[in-house]
Design an enzyme around this catalytic site. Structure first.
Site, short mmCIF file in Angstrom:
data_model
loop_
_atom_site.label_atom_id
_atom_site.label_comp_id
_atom_site.label_asym_id
_atom_site.label_seq_id
_atom_site.Cartn_x
_atom_site.Cartn_y
_atom_site.Cartn_z
N THR A 74 -1.99 -14.04 5.08
CA THR A 74 -1.13 -14.13 3.89
C THR A 74 0.24 -13.51 4.16
OG1 THR A 74 -1.16 -13.81 1.49
CG2 THR A 74 -1.84 -11.92 2.83
N LYS A 75 0.33 -12.69 5.17
CA LYS A 75 1.60 -11.99 5.45
C LYS A 75 2.64 -12.92 6.09
CE LYS A 75 1.73 -8.09 4.56
NZ LYS A 75 2.10 -7.41 3.32
N ASP A 76 2.18 -14.10 6.55
CA ASP A 76 3.15 -15.10 7.03
C ASP A 76 4.14 -15.42 5.92
OD1 ASP A 76 0.59 -17.07 8.78
OD2 ASP A 76 1.65 -15.24 9.35
N THR A 109 1.87 -8.77 9.26
CA THR A 109 3.30 -9.01 9.02
C THR A 109 4.00 -9.12 10.36
OG1 THR A 109 3.24 -7.82 6.91
CG2 THR A 109 5.39 -8.06 7.99
#
Ligand SMILES: C=C(NCc1c(COP(=O)(O)O)cnc(C)c1O)C(=O)O
Length: 358
Positions: A74-76, A109
């Site tokens: 999800t950090k993309d 991240t």
């Protein structure tokens, strides 16, 4: 500095930010993409078929599979959004080819920023605590980044912590930019304008009663919770914070080591709006990893440790709220098994920590 001010419209409840323009949500995506960065977002919601029943939960549980993003987490989303903002506004620093991005991260991240750097031609230096998996470090190195490991016990304000080392490197390297996920509005914004909109759009006429989200920088829970409360005022949002972290509030001041990666901190990040969260659940490692392994084995959901954490505590909330059969619960699964092949997926690793003991 980019941090700026968030404001909420008293009538529409919509949020805006003093420094950043918001992107419009578009549910469609072309199948031929300009770069791999366009393969970020639009992740599927999957209805769990077995795990809820196996744990005495009768309501519907939908999991958002964020490991299907281009970089695997999800950090993309925030990596792409923070780079976009800096390229467009020059804040918190100008991104020109050859610039060096430096980012303190628990890994995901860092993978997202390494991916963006590989595509955009930036250099990237990552600072990451030794606790975090070798798999994440190898993924970032493969994308061309330099990884500097920092001691787990260094507090957030120590010059030896991943944050302290990143700031020192920034002062020593010319044309270096720290996008700083811990205060950059692009972090919660990516989830406010995209992740949450995907959930609302994809759930359609299925009413959302409860959303359960783990927290690290708090960007996911802040961004999603603000949009959910704006559009579905009756829905509740639960944040999950590990024992040993203080995000859930001063009562949990016992800062201690825990194995689940990516969640919990020894400080309150600027990207965490605790007022957006209805209430917190405190998590344990063993339950988190056992649930992740169960999701893999019985649902085919190839998720990471914090995903097991989110689902375990979501089921606990379903039971304590006694949610009926027609209730709908959404849980975000932040990353996948690729990051942990030699860790919680390995029985020896689990046994060394007594996580498989009855
Ligand atoms: C802070 C970072 N990760 C957050 C994260 C989270 C928490 O997401 P936040 O939006 O940072 O609260 C949950 N699970 C995993 C596996 C994560 O990697 C990072 O990758 O630097």
């Amino acid at each position: 500095k980019l941090a700026g001010e968030w404001t909420q419209d008293p009538v529409t409840k919509a949020w805006s930010h003093s420094e950043v323009e918001f992107n419009q949500f578009n549910p469609e995506r072309p199948l031929v993409l300009d770069t791999v960065l366009d393969a970020i977002g639009k992740t599927p919601l999957v209805k769990l078929q077995h795990v809820p029943k196996a744990h005495g939960v009768k309501c519907n549980v939908y999991v958002k599979c964020e490991y299907l993003n281009a970089g695997g987490s999800t950090k993309d989303r925030i990596a792409k959004r923070m780079v976009e903002i800096a390229e467009k506004t020059g804040k918190p620093g100008k991104l020109v080819p050859g610039v060096t991005l430096i980012e303190p991260t628990s890994g995901n991240t860092g993978i997202g920023l390494s991916l963006a750097s590989a595509v955009r031609g930036y250099k990237c230096i990552i600072t990451m605590p030794k606790k975090m998996s070798k798999e994440k470090a190898i993924a970032m190195a493969s994308l061309g980044s330099t990884i500097i490991r920092t001691p787990n016990e260094a507090g957030f304000d120590s010059p030896h912590s991943h944050i302290g080392v990143a700031l020192r490197l920034k002062s020593e390297i010319q044309d270096a930019v720290v996008l700083d996920q811990y205060c950059n509005p692009g972090n919660p914004l990516a989830h406010y304008e995209q992740t949450a909109e995907e959930i609302i759009y994809d759930m359609g006429d299925k009413h959302i009663d409860l959303v359960v989200l783990t927290a690290g920088t708090g960007g996911t829970v802040t961004g999603i919770s603000r949009k959910i409360h704006e559009r579905i005022p009756t829905a509740k949002v639960v944040g999950v914070d590990p024992h040993g972290s203080i995000l859930a509030g001063p009562a949990e001041t016992d800062i201690d080591f825990y194995e689940v990666e990516g969640i919990g901190y020894d400080f309150l990040p600027g990207t965490l709006d605790t007022s957006a969260i209805d209430y917190w659940a405190k998590s344990h490692d063993k339950e988190s990893f056992l649930m992740a392994r169960e999701l893999i084995r019985t649902e085919g959901i190839l998720c990471g440790g914090s995903s097991g954490c989110a689902v375990h505590y979501a089921l606990e909330e379903c039971k304590s709220l006694n949610l009926p059969e027609d209730a709908n619960v959404v849980v975000l699964l932040p990353d996948g098994i690729r990051n942990y092949i030699t860790k919680f997926l390995d029985d020896d690793w689990m046994n060394e920590r007594h996580f498989l003991d009855a």
